[in-house]
Design a protein around this motif. Sequence first.
Motif, PDB file in Angstrom:
ATOM      1  N   TYR A 160      -3.956  -2.109  -6.814  1.00 47.82           N
ATOM      2  CA  TYR A 160      -3.591  -1.112  -5.820  1.00 47.82           C
ATOM      3  C   TYR A 160      -2.712  -1.445  -4.787  1.00 47.82           C
ATOM      4  CZ  TYR A 160      -5.635   3.192  -3.713  1.00 47.82           C
ATOM      5  OH  TYR A 160      -5.599   4.396  -3.257  1.00 47.82           O
ATOM      6  N   PRO A 161      -1.452  -1.728  -4.979  1.00 53.42           N
ATOM      7  CA  PRO A 161      -0.673  -2.251  -3.899  1.00 53.42           C
ATOM      8  C   PRO A 161      -0.173  -1.095  -2.828  1.00 53.42           C
ATOM      9  CG  PRO A 161       0.726  -2.116  -5.951  1.00 53.42           C
ATOM     10  CD  PRO A 161      -0.545  -1.893  -6.300  1.00 53.42           C
ATOM     11  N   ALA A 162      -0.327   0.156  -3.349  1.00 57.59           N
ATOM     12  CA  ALA A 162      -0.128   1.214  -2.590  1.00 57.59           C
ATOM     13  C   ALA A 162      -1.109   1.274  -1.258  1.00 57.59           C
ATOM     14  CB  ALA A 162      -0.085   2.554  -3.286  1.00 57.59           C
ATOM     15  N   ALA A 163      -2.191   0.820  -1.556  1.00 60.36           N
ATOM     16  CA  ALA A 163      -3.216   0.764  -0.359  1.00 60.36           C
ATOM     17  C   ALA A 163      -2.887  -0.027   0.696  1.00 60.36           C
ATOM     18  CB  ALA A 163      -4.650   0.466  -0.912  1.00 60.36           C
ATOM     19  N   LEU A 164      -2.284  -1.399   0.287  1.00 62.50           N
ATOM     20  CA  LEU A 164      -1.769  -2.368   1.038  1.00 62.50           C
ATOM     21  C   LEU A 164      -0.711  -1.947   1.903  1.00 62.50           C
ATOM     22  CD1 LEU A 164      -2.061  -5.486  -1.359  1.00 62.50           C
ATOM     23  CD2 LEU A 164      -3.602  -4.934   0.657  1.00 62.50           C
ATOM     24  N   ALA A 165       0.298  -1.410   1.068  1.00 58.41           N
ATOM     25  CA  ALA A 165       1.381  -0.645   2.031  1.00 58.41           C
ATOM     26  C   ALA A 165       0.966   0.411   3.020  1.00 58.41           C
ATOM     27  CB  ALA A 165       2.362   0.054   0.979  1.00 58.41           C
ATOM     28  N   ALA A 166       0.084   1.023   2.629  1.00 57.99           N
ATOM     29  CA  ALA A 166      -0.704   2.132   3.778  1.00 57.99           C
ATOM     30  C   ALA A 166      -1.324   1.324   4.837  1.00 57.99           C
ATOM     31  CB  ALA A 166      -1.752   2.962   2.968  1.00 57.99           C
ATOM     32  N   ALA A 167      -2.145   0.188   4.633  1.00 56.19           N
ATOM     33  CA  ALA A 167      -2.762  -0.412   5.693  1.00 56.19           C
ATOM     34  C   ALA A 167      -1.636  -1.227   6.374  1.00 56.19           C
ATOM     35  CB  ALA A 167      -3.851  -1.351   4.988  1.00 56.19           C
ATOM     36  N   ALA A 168      -0.239  -1.425   5.841  1.00 57.38           N
ATOM     37  CA  ALA A 168       0.419  -2.330   6.684  1.00 57.38           C
ATOM     38  C   ALA A 168       1.083  -1.651   7.984  1.00 57.38           C
ATOM     39  CB  ALA A 168       1.568  -2.720   5.663  1.00 57.38           C
ATOM     40  N   ILE A 169       0.835  -0.457   8.303  1.00 58.38           N
ATOM     41  CA  ILE A 169       1.404   0.134   9.555  1.00 58.38           C
ATOM     42  C   ILE A 169       0.393  -0.178  10.590  1.00 58.38           C
ATOM     43  CG2 ILE A 169       2.259   2.207   8.150  1.00 58.38           C
ATOM     44  CD1 ILE A 169       0.064   3.602   9.083  1.00 58.38           C
ATOM     45  N   TRP A 170      -0.839  -0.956  10.372  1.00 57.31           N
ATOM     46  CA  TRP A 170      -1.797  -1.300  11.523  1.00 57.31           C
ATOM     47  C   TRP A 170      -1.897  -2.772  11.392  1.00 57.31           C
ATOM     48  CZ3 TRP A 170      -3.942   3.018   8.760  1.00 57.31           C
ATOM     49  CH2 TRP A 170      -3.907   4.075   9.465  1.00 57.31           C
ATOM     50  N   GLN A 171      -2.123  -3.483  12.244  1.00 55.25           N
ATOM     51  CA  GLN A 171      -2.273  -4.879  12.602  1.00 55.25           C
ATOM     52  C   GLN A 171      -3.819  -4.956  12.029  1.00 55.25           C
ATOM     53  OE1 GLN A 171      -2.264  -6.634  16.268  1.00 55.25           O
ATOM     54  NE2 GLN A 171      -2.218  -8.819  15.465  1.00 55.25           N
ATOM     55  N   ASN A 172      -4.037  -6.025  10.947  1.00 52.78           N
ATOM     56  CA  ASN A 172      -5.279  -6.280  10.208  1.00 52.78           C
ATOM     57  C   ASN A 172      -5.844  -4.872   9.788  1.00 52.78           C
ATOM     58  OD1 ASN A 172      -7.388  -7.721   9.536  1.00 52.78           O
ATOM     59  ND2 ASN A 172      -8.366  -7.786  11.344  1.00 52.78           N
ATOM     60  N   GLY A 173      -4.887  -4.300   9.049  1.00 52.10           N
ATOM     61  CA  GLY A 173      -5.195  -2.723   8.601  1.00 52.10           C
ATOM     62  C   GLY A 173      -6.458  -2.628   7.566  1.00 52.10           C
ATOM     63  N   LEU A 174      -6.758  -3.618   6.903  1.00 57.72           N
ATOM     64  CA  LEU A 174      -7.950  -3.430   5.846  1.00 57.72           C
ATOM     65  C   LEU A 174      -9.092  -3.237   6.746  1.00 57.72           C
ATOM     66  CD1 LEU A 174      -7.131  -5.594   2.861  1.00 57.72           C
ATOM     67  CD2 LEU A 174      -7.027  -3.227   3.162  1.00 57.72           C
ATOM     68  N   CYS A 175      -9.366  -3.827   8.110  1.00 58.79           N
ATOM     69  CA  CYS A 175     -10.489  -3.724   8.937  1.00 58.79           C
ATOM     70  C   CYS A 175     -10.556  -2.506   9.704  1.00 58.79           C
ATOM     71  CB  CYS A 175     -10.552  -5.036   9.665  1.00 58.79           C
ATOM     72  SG  CYS A 175     -10.910  -6.655   8.873  1.00 58.79           S
ATOM     73  N   ARG A 176      -9.400  -1.557   9.513  1.00 56.47           N
ATOM     74  CA  ARG A 176      -9.634  -0.526  10.142  1.00 56.47           C
ATOM     75  C   ARG A 176     -10.322   0.687   9.522  1.00 56.47           C
ATOM     76  NH1 ARG A 176      -6.045   0.360  15.064  1.00 56.47           N
ATOM     77  NH2 ARG A 176      -5.931   2.596  14.325  1.00 56.47           N
ATOM     78  N   PRO A 177     -11.007   1.483  10.499  1.00 61.39           N
ATOM     79  CA  PRO A 177     -11.790   2.475   9.799  1.00 61.39           C
ATOM     80  C   PRO A 177     -11.112   3.514   9.078  1.00 61.39           C
ATOM     81  CG  PRO A 177     -11.972   2.700  12.217  1.00 61.39           C
ATOM     82  CD  PRO A 177     -11.050   1.506  12.154  1.00 61.39           C
ATOM     83  N   GLU A 178      -9.743   3.820   9.290  1.00 59.92           N
ATOM     84  CA  GLU A 178      -8.925   4.668   8.851  1.00 59.92           C
ATOM     85  C   GLU A 178      -8.657   4.291   7.486  1.00 59.92           C
ATOM     86  OE1 GLU A 178      -8.217   3.268  11.460  1.00 59.92           O
ATOM     87  OE2 GLU A 178      -7.292   4.536  12.951  1.00 59.92           O
ATOM     88  N   ILE A 179      -8.461   3.100   7.093  1.00 60.92           N
ATOM     89  CA  ILE A 179      -8.036   2.493   5.715  1.00 60.92           C
ATOM     90  C   ILE A 179      -9.345   2.539   4.855  1.00 60.92           C
ATOM     91  CG2 ILE A 179      -7.384   0.740   4.253  1.00 60.92           C
ATOM     92  CD1 ILE A 179      -5.318   2.145   5.567  1.00 60.92           C
ATOM     93  N   ARG A 180     -10.313   2.253   5.518  1.00 59.64           N
ATOM     94  CA  ARG A 180     -11.853   2.173   4.873  1.00 59.64           C
ATOM     95  C   ARG A 180     -12.178   3.686   4.295  1.00 59.64           C
ATOM     96  NH1 ARG A 180     -13.810  -1.065   9.279  1.00 59.64           N
ATOM     97  NH2 ARG A 180     -15.271   0.247   9.688  1.00 59.64           N
TER      98      ARG A 180
END
Length: 412
Positions: A160-180
Motif C-alpha cells: 500500500y505505498p499510496a497510503a505512505l505517500a498520503a501520510a508524507a504530507i505530515w510529520q510522523n504522518g502514520l501517527c496522525r488521526p487523519e491517516i488512521r
Amino acid sequence: MIYCGIDWAEKTHDVALVDDSGRLLAKRHITDDMAGYKILLDLLAEYGDTEETPIPVAIETSRGLLVAVLRTGKRPVFAINPMAAARYRDRHAVSRKKSDPGDALVLANILRTDIHAHRPLPADSELARAVAVLARAQQDATWNRQQMSNQLRSLLREYYPAALAAAAIWQNGLCRPEIREFLKAAPTPVMARRLTRSQITAALKRAGRKRAIEADTERLREALRTDWAHQPPLVEDALGKQMLAVLLQLEAACTAADNLAKAVEEAFVQHEDAEVILSFPGLGAQLGARVLAEIGDDRERFADARGLKAYAGSSPITRASGKKSAITRRWVKNDRLNHAGYLWAFAALTSSPGAKAHYRRRRDGHGDWHASALRNLFNRMIGQLHHCLQQHELFDEQAAFPAPPALEVSAA
C-alpha cells in the motif's frame, strides 16, 4: 549494628539478619502479601528497628510493594545491583553454589562490609515519585507508539505505498488521526481508489480536522489515484486485514501516549521544582518532567554537580593503565536521563544563544562530533540545573553562558 538482606521473588522472599561480626542472627521465608510483610516488620522490630535506630536493608530491586513497605519511616533501603551481588557471592563460596537464603545472607553482608560504597534509595517526595511513574510510563508509551508506527510503515510498503505517500504530507504522518481514519475507511489500495471527495472529507472531520479540509482532501485524493504496483487481490485483502490489526495497536499506543502526556503535565506543574526546571532553555513540561523523574527532589542525593553528571552519563570517564590513558564516554549511567539530556541539549540550540555558541565551539574549536558536542553541552547545563535547584534560582542566560573576555573588551 544489625544489617538485613532480602532476596526477593515473585511469590516469596528470603530474609537474613547479621550483626557486626557477620554472625547470622535470624532468617525467615515470607510470602509476598500483607501477612508476610507483617512478619518482616515484626522481625526487624524484634532486633531493634526503631525510628531512632533503623536497620538498613539491602534488596535487589527499587520497586514494588515490598520496597514501599520497607521505606516507611526513616529506614534506609539499598537497591543492590544484581551483578554486584553476584560478584560478592564469590567472596563467600568458591564452589559457585547458589540459594535464595544464601543470597539474602550475601546482601546483608554487603551492607556490613561496604555500606559506605552503596547509596540508599533517595528520600524523594510523594509527588516527585508520582511524577516519575507518569513520566517513565509516558516515555515508554512514546517509544511503543514509534515502534508500532514503524511496524505499520513496514507493512504498508509491502502492498500500500499510496497510503505512505498520503501520510508524507505530515510529520510522523502514520501517527496522525487523519491517516488512521483514512486507513480504516480504505484498508486496501483498491478501496482507496474508490473513495469519493465526500468520503475523504468525512474521514478528516472524524479525525477532528477543522481547517484546510478541502486542500488536504485534494492532496489525499491525488496521492491515492497515482499508479502503483499491486499485490494479487486475495493477498491484498489479507494484508489489509493484517494492517487493521496493527492499526488498532497503533491507535491504542497513541491514545495511551496522549493521555499520559496530559497526566504528566498536570502532576509536574504542581511540584515546587517545576518553575526552576521550566526556566531552562529547551525544557518543556514533558522533557522537564522526565528530568525531574530521574534526579528526584532529594537535595542530599548528590553531594555536588559532579555526582549528578556522572549519574547522567554526561561527564567523561578516564581509563588508565601504565603508560596508556584514554578518556571515553560513560557506559554505566541512567539511560533515561541521558536520553532526555540529548533532547534537552538539542532543543536548547534554538532557544539559547549561549548554548548554541557553546555547541559551535565544541564542533569547530575542539573538533567534536555532533553527539559529543551535545553531550558536552548537556554536561554543562545539568551542572547549572543542579546549582539552580540547590539555591532555588531561575536560569540566567548571562550567568550560564557569559561572554568571552575578548568580546567584552571589544564591545567596550
